[in-house]
Design an enzyme around this catalytic site. Structure first.
Site, PDB file in Angstrom:
ATOM      1  N   CYS A  77       0.808  -1.228   0.000  1.00  0.00           N
ATOM      2  CA  CYS A  77       0.000   0.000   0.000  1.00  0.00           C
ATOM      3  C   CYS A  77       0.838   1.273   0.000  1.00  0.00           C
ATOM      4  O   CYS A  77       0.290   2.373  -0.109  1.00  0.00           O
ATOM      5  CB  CYS A  77      -0.942  -0.008   1.194  1.00  0.00           C
ATOM      6  SG  CYS A  77      -1.951  -1.506   1.271  1.00  0.00           S
TER       7      CYS A  77
ATOM      8  N   CYS B 103       0.393   2.865   6.339  1.00  0.00           N
ATOM      9  CA  CYS B 103       0.819   1.508   6.667  1.00  0.00           C
ATOM     10  C   CYS B 103       0.785   0.701   5.377  1.00  0.00           C
ATOM     11  O   CYS B 103       0.229   1.134   4.372  1.00  0.00           O
ATOM     12  CB  CYS B 103      -0.122   0.883   7.695  1.00  0.00           C
ATOM     13  SG  CYS B 103      -1.834   0.752   7.096  1.00  0.00           S
TER      14      CYS B 103
ATOM     15  N   HIS C   4      -9.529   2.580  -1.508  1.00  0.00           N
ATOM     16  CA  HIS C   4      -8.092   2.284  -1.444  1.00  0.00           C
ATOM     17  C   HIS C   4      -7.652   1.359  -2.572  1.00  0.00           C
ATOM     18  O   HIS C   4      -7.528   0.154  -2.392  1.00  0.00           O
ATOM     19  CB  HIS C   4      -7.788   1.665  -0.074  1.00  0.00           C
ATOM     20  CG  HIS C   4      -6.388   1.198   0.098  1.00  0.00           C
ATOM     21  ND1 HIS C   4      -5.291   1.874  -0.406  1.00  0.00           N
ATOM     22  CD2 HIS C   4      -5.884   0.100   0.750  1.00  0.00           C
ATOM     23  CE1 HIS C   4      -4.187   1.221  -0.080  1.00  0.00           C
ATOM     24  NE2 HIS C   4      -4.522   0.145   0.613  1.00  0.00           N
TER      25      HIS C   4
END
Length: 436
Positions: free
Chosen positions: A99, A422, A392
């Site tokens: 990510c 994160c 996301h």
């Protein structure tokens, strides 16, 4: 020796974030159903070049990322170069850092400018959860290789007879950590229990995120950083993120059942990010080149840092490890920041990191610091809403955060901002930007 990070080239030029752009983010199998990450990447880079009025042949490097890889086009960056009118000789390569992928691509282009190898580059990332590399079972894959080598019908029949019906079923991409078998949701559930984060607090953060994102879209603040995407076969388009609950009611969140621990859990679909499709990109230049071309950059990179921790317990604590490194390299403290953008993968993960930012015990035991990172001022935190609302698309989130914090700082008259996330694998990323 100074501990400050020198994010400049040999001439003393800062690294300018000239412009940032993204597609709208769409929930899985909705507006971008059937549109690959590569196609979305080309879409956003083409539009970025058009809006900047920059000749594509001026781009010297493109670094782009993707988390859910396409076997048919493993080097997404090279394919974007070939599909957007850039010189065929343009340097292009792909990266992946879960990510934090587009944080990494941004840093890679910035470092190329810092070394003097280039003056103009594009970074970004794209992911599709609707166009997935559906695989086959290990047993079927093994048999297919053997079948390719077999010569006689008897040899081939013997191989086929080894297979059962279950071996023929398609295998979707793994959603769990390779090393632990834990999904991100299970890790978020771990964190909720470790840090005593209540269901009510998680739901409240999700409600805040959706409410602020709705207000932000309604105010028109995102219009210049989110393109209108026309989707093949070009009979429809999307011009707004479609995950946002525009009439979010806090009471409605309590109706959902826990998703990962049915009996004792608190992490639900409503306080987690959904699977999302989308792409984003930023145009980077040396400060002098940007000004010579007449651009007014939306920001400059002041410092950056990456971190990694163990994956077995609470691995989504990346912001709590990467942020103090970036602050130290910028010669700053948390209270010096004007705005903070933290990726909200899950409400539980976000609240756990916020809690540890303020913890002296965590700072001493985990970071070796004499003081806590700092208590987050909620008037500075994710002021436009966060990933819980916007969605996301894994590789696209980093450059979404960077662009959003820069543009909001610019709208407010300048300052410094933190973008942090994160990532799977126990990874973390943080970047501090300054805006004039």
């Amino acid at each position: 020796m100074s501990e400050l990070q020198q994010v400049r080239n040999a001439k003393g030029d800062r690294i300018a974030i000239v412009m940032g752009l993204r597609t709208p983010f769409a929930k899985q199998a909705t507006a971008f159903h059937g549109v690959s990450a590569l196609d979305m990447g080309k879409m956003v880079v083409n539009e970025l070049l058009s809006r900047s009025e920059l000749d594509p042949k001026e781009i010297e490097q493109l670094v782009y990322g993707q988390v859910v890889q396409m076997p048919a086009a493993p080097n997404i960056a090279r394919e974007i170069v070939l599909g957007t009118g850039m010189n065929v000789s343009t340097d292009a390569y792909s990266v992946t850092r879960a990510c934090a992928t587009s944080f990494q691509s941004t840093v890679n282009v910035a470092e190329s400018i810092m070394t003097g190898n280039i003056e103009i580059g594009i970074a970004g990332g794209a992911d599709s959860s609707s166009v997935l590399p559906i695989g086959v079972s290990k047993k079927l894959a093994h048999a297919l290789v053997d079948l390719n080598k077999a010569r006689s019908f008897g040899q081939k029949w013997a191989i086929i007879r080894r297979l059962g019906l279950k071996d023929l079923l398609p295998v979707p991409p793994a959603v769990a950590e390779y090393s632990t078998g834990l999904s991100m949701g299970q890790t978020a559930e771990q964190m909720a229990k470790t840090y005593n984060i209540s269901r009510a607090d998680q739901d409240a953060l999700a409600h805040r995120s959706h409410t602020l994102a709705t207000e932000t879209w309604d105010s028109g603040h995102l219009r210049d950083e989110v393109m209108v995407a026309h989707v093949p076969p070009y009979k429809s388009f999307i011009d707004r993120d479609n995950n946002i609950r525009e009439n979010s009611s806090l009471d409605s969140y309590a109706k959902l059942r826990p998703a990962f621990d049915r009996k004792h859990g608190s992490v639900t679909a409503a306080n987690s990010t959904p699977l999302t499709d989308g792409a984003s990109a930023v145009l980077l230049m040396s400060e002098s080149r940007a000004k010579a071309l007449g651009y007014e950059p939306i920001g400059y990179i002041k410092s950056y840092a990456f971190s990694a921790i163990d994956v077995w317990q609470d691995m989504l604590m990346g912001p709590s490890y990467a942020t103090p490194l970036a602050l130290k390299r910028a010669g700053m403290e948390l209270e010096d920041l004007t705005l903070i953008e933290m990726h909200e993968a899950f409400a539980a993960q976000t609240l756990a990191n916020m809690q540890m930012f303020a913890s002296k015990k965590f700072a001493k035991e985990k970071l070796g610091r004499d003081r806590a990172i700092g208590e987050i001022d909620m008037t500075k935190f994710n002021v436009l809403g966060g990933s819980l609302a916007y969605g996301h698309p894994f590789a696209a989130t980093g450059t979404r955060l960077i662009t959003q914090v820069c543009r909001e700082l610019k709208r407010r008259g300048g300052g410094t901002g933190l973008a942090t996330a994160c990532a799977a694998g126990g990874l973390g990323a943080a970047m501090i930007v300054e805006v004039e």
